[in-house]
Write a protein that holds these residues in place. Structure first.
Motif, PDB file in Angstrom:
ATOM      1  N   SER A  72     -39.611 -79.792 -45.369  1.00 10.29           N
ATOM      2  CA  SER A  72     -39.878 -78.361 -45.493  1.00 10.29           C
ATOM      3  C   SER A  72     -40.959 -77.927 -44.516  1.00 10.29           C
ATOM      4  CB  SER A  72     -40.339 -78.033 -46.921  1.00 10.29           C
ATOM      5  OG  SER A  72     -40.705 -76.671 -47.025  1.00 10.29           O
ATOM      6  N   PRO A  73     -40.789 -76.766 -43.916  1.00 13.94           N
ATOM      7  CA  PRO A  73     -41.896 -76.205 -43.143  1.00 13.94           C
ATOM      8  C   PRO A  73     -43.090 -75.935 -44.065  1.00 13.94           C
ATOM      9  CG  PRO A  73     -39.856 -74.983 -42.782  1.00 13.94           C
ATOM     10  CD  PRO A  73     -39.628 -75.885 -43.949  1.00 13.94           C
ATOM     11  N   PRO A  74     -44.277 -75.774 -43.513  1.00 13.42           N
ATOM     12  CA  PRO A  74     -45.425 -75.394 -44.342  1.00 13.42           C
ATOM     13  C   PRO A  74     -45.149 -74.097 -45.098  1.00 13.42           C
ATOM     14  CG  PRO A  74     -46.161 -76.060 -42.167  1.00 13.42           C
ATOM     15  CD  PRO A  74     -44.661 -75.963 -42.097  1.00 13.42           C
ATOM     16  N   ALA A  75     -45.710 -74.006 -46.278  1.00 16.24           N
ATOM     17  CA  ALA A  75     -45.533 -72.792 -47.070  1.00 16.24           C
ATOM     18  C   ALA A  75     -46.238 -71.616 -46.412  1.00 16.24           C
ATOM     19  CB  ALA A  75     -46.060 -73.007 -48.481  1.00 16.24           C
ATOM     20  N   ASP A  76     -45.674 -70.428 -46.606  1.00 15.79           N
ATOM     21  CA  ASP A  76     -46.241 -69.199 -46.050  1.00 15.79           C
ATOM     22  C   ASP A  76     -47.141 -68.477 -47.038  1.00 15.79           C
ATOM     23  OD1 ASP A  76     -44.573 -69.062 -43.481  1.00 15.79           O
ATOM     24  OD2 ASP A  76     -43.035 -69.228 -45.037  1.00 15.79           O
ATOM     25  N   ILE A  77     -46.805 -68.578 -48.307  1.00 14.05           N
ATOM     26  CA  ILE A  77     -47.579 -67.912 -49.360  1.00 14.05           C
ATOM     27  C   ILE A  77     -48.038 -68.986 -50.341  1.00 14.05           C
ATOM     28  CG2 ILE A  77     -47.533 -66.235 -51.244  1.00 14.05           C
ATOM     29  CD1 ILE A  77     -45.366 -64.725 -49.680  1.00 14.05           C
ATOM     30  N   ILE A  78     -49.343 -69.150 -50.453  1.00 15.37           N
ATOM     31  CA  ILE A  78     -49.927 -70.162 -51.322  1.00 15.37           C
ATOM     32  C   ILE A  78     -50.440 -69.483 -52.582  1.00 15.37           C
ATOM     33  CG2 ILE A  78     -51.607 -72.028 -51.518  1.00 15.37           C
ATOM     34  CD1 ILE A  78     -49.467 -72.414 -49.330  1.00 15.37           C
ATOM     35  N   ILE A  79     -49.916 -69.906 -53.726  1.00 17.26           N
ATOM     36  CA  ILE A  79     -50.332 -69.326 -54.998  1.00 17.26           C
ATOM     37  C   ILE A  79     -51.577 -70.061 -55.488  1.00 17.26           C
ATOM     38  CG2 ILE A  79     -49.678 -68.865 -57.386  1.00 17.26           C
ATOM     39  CD1 ILE A  79     -48.102 -67.238 -55.290  1.00 17.26           C
ATOM     40  N   ILE A 124     -41.840 -69.006 -47.527  1.00 15.61           N
ATOM     41  CA  ILE A 124     -41.836 -70.045 -48.552  1.00 15.61           C
ATOM     42  C   ILE A 124     -43.066 -69.884 -49.443  1.00 15.61           C
ATOM     43  CG2 ILE A 124     -41.995 -72.524 -48.966  1.00 15.61           C
ATOM     44  CD1 ILE A 124     -40.563 -72.906 -46.260  1.00 15.61           C
ATOM     45  N   VAL A 125     -42.831 -69.934 -50.759  1.00 16.10           N
ATOM     46  CA  VAL A 125     -43.899 -69.768 -51.750  1.00 16.10           C
ATOM     47  C   VAL A 125     -44.074 -71.077 -52.518  1.00 16.10           C
ATOM     48  CG1 VAL A 125     -44.677 -68.450 -53.766  1.00 16.10           C
ATOM     49  CG2 VAL A 125     -43.306 -67.321 -51.978  1.00 16.10           C
ATOM     50  N   ILE A 126     -45.318 -71.520 -52.665  1.00 11.84           N
ATOM     51  CA  ILE A 126     -45.618 -72.747 -53.406  1.00 11.84           C
ATOM     52  C   ILE A 126     -47.024 -72.631 -53.985  1.00 11.84           C
ATOM     53  CG2 ILE A 126     -46.707 -74.094 -51.572  1.00 11.84           C
ATOM     54  CD1 ILE A 126     -43.947 -75.522 -53.798  1.00 11.84           C
ATOM     55  N   HIS A 127     -47.313 -73.367 -55.042  1.00 11.55           N
ATOM     56  CA  HIS A 127     -48.679 -73.404 -55.586  1.00 11.55           C
ATOM     57  C   HIS A 127     -49.565 -74.261 -54.697  1.00 11.55           C
ATOM     58  CE1 HIS A 127     -52.008 -74.240 -58.377  1.00 11.55           C
ATOM     59  NE2 HIS A 127     -51.655 -73.103 -58.958  1.00 11.55           N
ATOM     60  N   ARG A 128     -50.845 -73.964 -54.682  1.00 14.57           N
ATOM     61  CA  ARG A 128     -51.756 -74.681 -53.785  1.00 14.57           C
ATOM     62  C   ARG A 128     -51.827 -76.174 -54.111  1.00 14.57           C
ATOM     63  NH1 ARG A 128     -57.146 -75.518 -55.628  1.00 14.57           N
ATOM     64  NH2 ARG A 128     -57.603 -74.521 -57.634  1.00 14.57           N
ATOM     65  N   PHE A 129     -51.592 -76.547 -55.372  1.00 13.07           N
ATOM     66  CA  PHE A 129     -51.628 -77.969 -55.736  1.00 13.07           C
ATOM     67  C   PHE A 129     -50.441 -78.742 -55.159  1.00 13.07           C
ATOM     68  CE2 PHE A 129     -54.117 -76.927 -59.872  1.00 13.07           C
ATOM     69  CZ  PHE A 129     -55.273 -76.772 -59.142  1.00 13.07           C
ATOM     70  N   GLU A 130     -49.404 -78.033 -54.710  1.00 12.18           N
ATOM     71  CA  GLU A 130     -48.234 -78.663 -54.103  1.00 12.18           C
ATOM     72  C   GLU A 130     -48.232 -78.523 -52.580  1.00 12.18           C
ATOM     73  OE1 GLU A 130     -45.525 -79.794 -56.536  1.00 12.18           O
ATOM     74  OE2 GLU A 130     -47.322 -79.576 -57.767  1.00 12.18           O
ATOM     75  N   LYS A 131     -49.191 -77.779 -52.058  1.00 11.91           N
ATOM     76  CA  LYS A 131     -49.201 -77.420 -50.643  1.00 11.91           C
ATOM     77  C   LYS A 131     -49.222 -78.640 -49.716  1.00 11.91           C
ATOM     78  CE  LYS A 131     -51.874 -74.778 -47.217  1.00 11.91           C
ATOM     79  NZ  LYS A 131     -52.060 -75.908 -46.276  1.00 11.91           N
ATOM     80  N   GLU A 132     -50.045 -79.634 -50.028  1.00  7.91           N
ATOM     81  CA  GLU A 132     -50.171 -80.792 -49.140  1.00  7.91           C
ATOM     82  C   GLU A 132     -48.858 -81.544 -49.023  1.00  7.91           C
ATOM     83  OE1 GLU A 132     -52.878 -84.826 -48.520  1.00  7.91           O
ATOM     84  OE2 GLU A 132     -53.370 -83.390 -50.099  1.00  7.91           O
ATOM     85  N   LEU A 133     -48.146 -81.677 -50.139  1.00  6.67           N
ATOM     86  CA  LEU A 133     -46.857 -82.369 -50.102  1.00  6.67           C
ATOM     87  C   LEU A 133     -45.860 -81.616 -49.235  1.00  6.67           C
ATOM     88  CD1 LEU A 133     -46.512 -83.443 -53.845  1.00  6.67           C
ATOM     89  CD2 LEU A 133     -46.982 -84.921 -51.889  1.00  6.67           C
ATOM     90  N   ILE A 134     -45.846 -80.299 -49.365  1.00  2.00           N
ATOM     91  CA  ILE A 134     -44.954 -79.487 -48.542  1.00  2.00           C
ATOM     92  C   ILE A 134     -45.343 -79.585 -47.069  1.00  2.00           C
ATOM     93  CG2 ILE A 134     -44.395 -77.097 -47.950  1.00  2.00           C
ATOM     94  CD1 ILE A 134     -42.724 -77.886 -50.206  1.00  2.00           C
ATOM     95  N   ASP A 135     -46.620 -79.394 -46.790  1.00  2.23           N
ATOM     96  CA  ASP A 135     -47.085 -79.351 -45.398  1.00  2.23           C
ATOM     97  C   ASP A 135     -46.871 -80.671 -44.670  1.00  2.23           C
ATOM     98  OD1 ASP A 135     -47.828 -76.792 -45.896  1.00  2.23           O
ATOM     99  OD2 ASP A 135     -49.989 -77.131 -45.797  1.00  2.23           O
ATOM    100  N   ASN A 136     -47.015 -81.780 -45.381  1.00  2.00           N
ATOM    101  CA  ASN A 136     -46.907 -83.095 -44.752  1.00  2.00           C
ATOM    102  C   ASN A 136     -45.514 -83.694 -44.825  1.00  2.00           C
ATOM    103  OD1 ASN A 136     -49.617 -82.950 -44.177  1.00  2.00           O
ATOM    104  ND2 ASN A 136     -50.246 -84.115 -45.981  1.00  2.00           N
ATOM    105  N   GLY A 137     -44.580 -82.953 -45.407  1.00  6.70           N
ATOM    106  CA  GLY A 137     -43.221 -83.471 -45.532  1.00  6.70           C
ATOM    107  C   GLY A 137     -43.145 -84.685 -46.429  1.00  6.70           C
ATOM    108  N   GLU A 138     -44.091 -84.801 -47.355  1.00  8.26           N
ATOM    109  CA  GLU A 138     -44.117 -85.951 -48.253  1.00  8.26           C
ATOM    110  C   GLU A 138     -43.379 -85.618 -49.538  1.00  8.26           C
ATOM    111  OE1 GLU A 138     -48.151 -86.943 -48.938  1.00  8.26           O
ATOM    112  OE2 GLU A 138     -48.612 -87.339 -46.849  1.00  8.26           O
ATOM    113  N   ASN A 139     -42.847 -86.656 -50.163  1.00 12.99           N
ATOM    114  CA  ASN A 139     -42.208 -86.454 -51.452  1.00 12.99           C
ATOM    115  C   ASN A 139     -42.053 -87.784 -52.145  1.00 12.99           C
ATOM    116  OD1 ASN A 139     -39.966 -85.687 -53.488  1.00 12.99           O
ATOM    117  ND2 ASN A 139     -40.617 -83.756 -52.579  1.00 12.99           N
ATOM    118  N   ILE A 140     -42.117 -87.751 -53.463  1.00 12.08           N
ATOM    119  CA  ILE A 140     -42.036 -89.007 -54.192  1.00 12.08           C
ATOM    120  C   ILE A 140     -40.614 -89.526 -54.299  1.00 12.08           C
ATOM    121  CG2 ILE A 140     -44.084 -88.494 -55.543  1.00 12.08           C
ATOM    122  CD1 ILE A 140     -42.232 -87.761 -57.866  1.00 12.08           C
TER     123      ILE A 140
END
Length: 214
Positions: free
Chosen positions: A103-110, A76-92
């Motif tokens: 989502s599982p934690p991202a594997d590749i952080i941009i 999974i690829v995501i930008h670092r500014f979105e990483k916390e939302l992905i990692d914590n399963g949070e969403n607006i």
């Protein structure tokens, strides 16, 4: 190159399968729902999916991350500014009609713009903030996958947490100058006009072109 566009949700969000004809390796962009439908197409094209490319962390673009990763072992690829939302399963968004696992934690952080390679596909990763702080667009060949940055004839909303209208305008002006007019735009939602666009078309017909100055 294989490009398969799929409407995968009641928000008319669009997922993409992009594959290399030579190596049969590929990526999925924004698997926002209907995972069975996505995986059926992956099987039809006999693709080995290596990456899940998220343009941003909103659930209508990441809903299928968990099942796609379990089925393909893709990263999974995501930008670092979105990483916390992905990692914590949070969403607006609260979408009770969907049954999903976070989502599982991202594997590749941009952290900065870079290229990713899958088979013979060169994927240019472009930071495009405005809709969200960590928005990404992906250029593959002459195809720009824009998530919620640019739609056909419109642009992404900025009234959600993390949205910034002035920053989106800056992003759009940059994107429109970066690429030739014939570069195709593949948007994150089907807003009922046509399935894809071009840089040149958006310069002439996007309803926000004058406001944003592109």
């Amino acid at each position: 190159m294989i490009i398969k566009q799929l409407n995968v949700g009641y928000l008319d969000q669009l997922a993409y399968i992009v594959g290399c004809n030579k190596t049969n390796k590929g990526v999925i962009i924004d698997p926002g729902g209907k995972v069975d439908k996505i995986l059926t197409e992956v099987k039809n094209y006999n693709l080995d999916i290596k990456l899940i490319l998220n343009t941003h962390s909103h659930i209508d673009h990441t809903l299928g991350n968990d099942l796609i990763k379990k089925s393909t072992n893709a990263k999974i690829v995501i930008h670092r500014f979105e990483k916390e939302l992905i990692d914590n399963g949070e969403n607006i968004f609260d979408i009770p009609t969907y049954k999903y696992a976070p989502s599982p934690p991202a594997d590749i952080i941009i952290d900065k713009e870079q290229d990713l390679i899958v088979g013979d596909l060169k994927i240019r990763v472009i930071h495009t903030p405005g809709h969200t702080p960590g928005g990404l667009c992906y250029l593959i060949g002459d195809n720009l996958f824009t998530g919620d940055t640019i739609f056909v004839g419109d642009t992404g909303r900025t009234d959600l947490p993390g949205g910034d209208r002035k920053l989106l305008g800056k992003t759009l002006r940059r994107v429109m100058k970066m690429f030739d007019d014939d570069v195709s735009i593949w948007p994150g939602h089907d807003i009922g006009k046509k399935p894809f666009s071009t840089i040149g078309y958006e310069k002439k017909h996007n309803i926000n072109a004058k406001e944003y100055g592109f």
